[in-house]
Design a protein around this motif. Sequence first.
Motif, PDB file in Angstrom:
ATOM      1  N   TYR A  61       0.837  -1.199   0.000  1.00 29.56           N
ATOM      2  CA  TYR A  61       0.000   0.000   0.000  1.00 29.56           C
ATOM      3  C   TYR A  61       0.875   1.253   0.000  1.00 29.56           C
ATOM      4  O   TYR A  61       0.641   2.192  -0.767  1.00 29.56           O
ATOM      5  CB  TYR A  61      -0.948   0.001   1.201  1.00 29.56           C
ATOM      6  N   TYR A  62       1.884   1.298   0.874  1.00 27.35           N
ATOM      7  CA  TYR A  62       2.760   2.467   0.948  1.00 27.35           C
ATOM      8  C   TYR A  62       3.534   2.655  -0.353  1.00 27.35           C
ATOM      9  O   TYR A  62       3.786   3.786  -0.769  1.00 27.35           O
ATOM     10  CB  TYR A  62       3.719   2.361   2.133  1.00 27.35           C
ATOM     11  N   GLY A  63       3.921   1.563  -0.983  1.00 26.14           N
ATOM     12  CA  GLY A  63       4.605   1.660  -2.268  1.00 26.14           C
ATOM     13  C   GLY A  63       3.690   2.251  -3.336  1.00 26.14           C
ATOM     14  O   GLY A  63       4.113   3.123  -4.106  1.00 26.14           O
ATOM     15  N   LEU A  64       2.446   1.805  -3.358  1.00 21.15           N
ATOM     16  CA  LEU A  64       1.496   2.345  -4.328  1.00 21.15           C
ATOM     17  C   LEU A  64       1.162   3.804  -4.042  1.00 21.15           C
ATOM     18  O   LEU A  64       1.028   4.612  -4.978  1.00 21.15           O
ATOM     19  CB  LEU A  64       0.226   1.485  -4.344  1.00 21.15           C
ATOM     20  N   LEU A  65       1.040   4.164  -2.774  1.00 19.59           N
ATOM     21  CA  LEU A  65       0.833   5.562  -2.397  1.00 19.59           C
ATOM     22  C   LEU A  65       1.998   6.414  -2.890  1.00 19.59           C
ATOM     23  O   LEU A  65       1.799   7.485  -3.471  1.00 19.59           O
ATOM     24  CB  LEU A  65       0.661   5.685  -0.890  1.00 19.59           C
TER      25      LEU A  65
END
Length: 72
Positions: A61-65
């Motif tokens: 999720y943090y990577g996609l954000l």
Amino acid sequence: MGPAIPDLLSTATALHALSLVGASMDEMREKHLDYLDMLWSPQGGFRGHLADNVVDCEYTYYGLLSLGCLAT
């Protein structure tokens, strides 16, 4: 206490904050994309930091954000 290790949570939080205030990502985009590429796993997700070998849904999720913030 050992040296600080950059991690994806801190990176995503900083990029999101910068994005919210309208900061230009132009000068930092390639550097951060290279970092994200190092954290991407062929297993289909992101690791939390360079010393982490486990793909995690939270860090994905943090990577996609982070990618989303850099895309604007």
